[in-house]
Design an enzyme around this catalytic site. Structure first.
Site, mmCIF file in Angstrom:
data_model
loop_
_atom_site.group_PDB
_atom_site.id
_atom_site.type_symbol
_atom_site.label_atom_id
_atom_site.label_comp_id
_atom_site.label_asym_id
_atom_site.label_seq_id
_atom_site.Cartn_x
_atom_site.Cartn_y
_atom_site.Cartn_z
ATOM 1 N N HIS A 4 -53.836 95.396 25.121
ATOM 2 C CA HIS A 4 -53.043 95.060 26.306
ATOM 3 C C HIS A 4 -53.937 94.707 27.517
ATOM 4 O O HIS A 4 -54.060 93.557 27.859
ATOM 5 C CB HIS A 4 -52.034 96.151 26.714
ATOM 6 C CG HIS A 4 -51.069 96.528 25.651
ATOM 7 N ND1 HIS A 4 -50.216 95.603 25.086
ATOM 8 C CD2 HIS A 4 -50.809 97.711 25.026
ATOM 9 C CE1 HIS A 4 -49.471 96.214 24.170
ATOM 10 N NE2 HIS A 4 -49.815 97.478 24.110
ATOM 11 N N ASP A 31 -47.501 94.017 17.582
ATOM 12 C CA ASP A 31 -47.271 95.320 18.206
ATOM 13 C C ASP A 31 -45.929 95.945 17.826
ATOM 14 O O ASP A 31 -45.819 96.581 16.789
ATOM 15 C CB ASP A 31 -47.417 95.148 19.731
ATOM 16 C CG ASP A 31 -47.427 96.462 20.503
ATOM 17 O OD1 ASP A 31 -47.307 97.506 19.869
ATOM 18 O OD2 ASP A 31 -47.541 96.447 21.747
#
Lengths: 455, 455
Positions: free
Chosen positions: A277, A328
């Site tokens: 991220h 994810d």
């Protein structure tokens, strides 16, 4: 014994796409590669469309697949979403986890994904007690990937605390009831368990690496120990970092430093480190990442879905940080969509086009991810490379009108996982003509998702 | 004669999805609707999956389809992209424009789109001289939509100036060489030509409306005249507004007012007005839009692609401005993707989830668009409504695991145009089992795109 594949077109790296490429595959490697072969040689399998290295999904939580479509009933934030996610985590046992992960990994195969990095923290029984075999859940993930036919880096995750709270003695909250199954108690017990897993895994398509969940769940001393374990085993280390502003605030309150600062300081050298991220990483954080040689995994469809924000992808790339992408939470399983989303979200935030060129995006989606997962020889079509490749049809309405000059751009910007027709992993055909060779993916997904969401 | 459709599930508006819905279609309308019918009645067509009102594509430039995948070779901005777009515009004549528009509209049909608003400004020969029939290009668009089987609102566009330049006598640049074919010279000649088009069009699936290209291309006096024309004809009026910061700056420099202020002041009442984009509209602009009763068409996949930015969708909705969506440049033709992108881009910019609920997104994608295009009776499944509906399969890997409680959310967040199996428009089946009933879409797209991009 060799097997021949004739690719109508193939992307061999760089801006050009070659026509009539013959890949000679021996065992799990590409032995030779010839371009300009006008028609398929005898005995070869014809791959129509554009063949690319298999896509790499560098960040996965397989069980989140069960949440798809189930989290949009109300307003909220990342944190309210997490409550829903924890509820699903609680329903998993080795058997249903195996079935859900196998179906999810098979969905990835259909999307042209040859390798997945599973960020795995569902270690123990819901009450926190280890299963008879302490690696039963991890072994379920390994079996799921093998049976789904894709390569796996199991990123076995350290998870020790329930969150940051500077008011407590040690600075951390105790684990919540849904979190106790994630924890090994301390990092030494974590390392002992993972050593056992490592000893038990012998497949050439499986690697064991490590993850640190985040600075919320792991203290710097334990991060340091986990990093030492990865250096000792020459294994990748992945860490969630700066996904949310609240994480930054809490981390600064406790440590007087950002998550990236804390992680890199504790991890020491960073060449095997991938931060996941980095949405709210500062310019200083980015400079530290570049200096450490660490990489970054962007998960834009999840970062959109969870209202994380848009990360500093341009700044990261300009600093020389290696990038890769992951699906994810599996709101979408489509690495082409992840790659274009990296660029498109930069466009909306910078008001510029072409922050990333097409080759950079294709590289993130392939070799960038293979490298981050510890497969240095994967993600490229070249002699000696792992024989992992995928073919994207150019025949759908989405790609109709593509010509030779723009085929890679068309695939990155207009194709979807529905356009993937073939996948070969380690020399073995896994998807042929849009069909998985061993898994009835739709049926298994339906059954596996229903099983863990029925209530 | 009536025809019966049995929908396994159908979204009838609101949060609920009904099972076993029989639609009785008579002519181009739904005559009756019954829920809870457990199995298909004799003679009915079975629609498996979720049936929804046909999707509405409220903003289209059909010829942009030829640019897909061809604009990503370099860095740039909206304005450098526009140069590429103009080059394609120059290559069009009534014949190849018909073929390209027909194939593009047929791609829309495959994506479940029942109505398109074509923002049409390619009026004249490349040198600016009218064709023998001054509406030959518009007629090509009309024929293309009819032959592709979808409903059309032809938004015939006023385009008079080459841009704003406060240094010139009248405040505008002369038309550039690629722009001369867009212009009728003055708004009176525009109205005269559109009156002729209106008289010539008699299909019940075609409406003629008006567009003002933008404050860059049309002065306030001409906007006022175009708006008067639309009131006289009870027709919709669409206007590009505030897509780019530079447009705002230029408009303020010339008029001392924002694009929205200039347009609404000139247009008078706003109930038939839809502003397209409004990406850089201010809070004051939004309040004016709401006060005028005007609507707004968001085109998020294009706004991403062209680096426009993320518009104030939440502010617009909170103010009560009616929203719809369009695929605009056709980088993607997927109205489900547009709808979820409205929400997802709000999530990344506000860091909140659920800015829009699923019903709001589904409404934008259906009745919101029908209304903005002048089809008040479309976009809903109800007795008396236009018989325009689409069916989304729940069988793909993308939707596998969906259950009755979350089917609408799953379709909005996880389905793509590849999941659309059926489309009925005005009571006629246009797409059956993923196949267009009269157009070989992939082949026609390939041929039509190649024809206008060969150089």
């Amino acid at each position: 014994m060799s097997r021949l594949y004739w690719c109508e077109q193939a992307w061999l790296g760089g801006a050009r796409v070659n026509s009539g490429v013959v890949l000679e595959v021996n065992g799990d490697r590409i032995r030779a590669l010839t371009s300009g072969v006008l028609s398929p040689p005898a005995g070869s399998l014809r791959l129509s469309g554009l063949t690319i290295p298999a896509l790499a999904n560098a960040h996965s939580h397989a069980f989140h697949r069960a949440l798809r479509g189930r989290t949009h009933n109300a307003t909220g934030t990342f944190w309210t979403w997490r409550d829903l996610m924890y509820r699903t985590a609680t329903s998993l046992d080795p058997d249903n986890y195996y079935r859900l992960a196998r179906a999810t990994f098979a969905e990835m195969a259909l999307a042209g994904i040859g390798v997945v990095g599973e960020f795995h923290y569902l270690h123990h029984q819901p009450c926190g007690r280890p299963y008879a075999n302490a690696n039963e859940m991890g072994s379920a993930v390994v079996a799921a990937a093998q049976d789904a036919g894709i390569r796996l880096t199991l990123l076995d995750t350290v998870y020790l605390h329930g969150g940051i709270d500077p008011q407590t003695t040690d600075g951390y909250l105790p684990l919540g009831p849904e979190q106790v199954r994630f924890s090994d108690g301390d990092v030494g017990c974590w390392a002992g368990r993972v050593d056992e897993l490592l000893a038990a895994v012998s497949s050439p398509t499986v690697r064991v690496g490590a993850a640190v969940h985040s600075v919320r769940a792991v203290d710097p001393t334990s991060i340091e120990a986990a990093a030492a374990w990865t250096r000792h085993h020459d294994a990748p280390l992945h860490v969630h970092a700066s996904e949310q502003p609240a994480e930054n605030q809490q981390c600064i309150a406790l440590h007087g430093a950002s998550p990236v600062e804390v992680i890199l300081e504790a991890a020491g050298t960073g060449e095997n480190v991938t931060l996941v991220h980095a949405t709210h990483a500062s310019d200083h954080d980015v400079a530290l990442l570049a200096e450490a040689g660490a990489g970054c995994c962007l998960c834009p469809t999840t970062e959109r879905d969870l209202a994380d924000g848009v990360g500093p992808a341009e700044t990261l790339a300009n600093a020389g940080v290696g990038l890769c992408v992951g699906s994810d939470s599996h709101a979408v399983v489509d690495i082409l969509e992840e790659a274009r989303a990296v660029e498109l979200d930069q466009r909306t935030s910078t008001l510029k086009r072409g922050v990333f060129d097409v080759v950079s995006l294709a590289t993130m989606a392939t070799s960038g991810g293979y490298r981050a997962l510890g497969w240095e020889d994967g993600g490229t079509l070249a002699p000696g490379s792992l024989a992992d490749f995928a073919t994207v049809s150019l025949d759908s309405v989405r790609l109709a009108g593509t010509d030779a000059k723009n085929v890679l751009a068309s695939v990155i910007y207009a194709a979807t996982s529905a356009d993937v027709t073939h996948l070969v992993v380690a020399g073995r055909p896994v998807v042929v003509d849009r069909t998985h060779t061993s898994v009835d993916v739709e049926a298994e997904l339906s059954a596996a998702v229903s099983e863990v969401t029925a209530s």
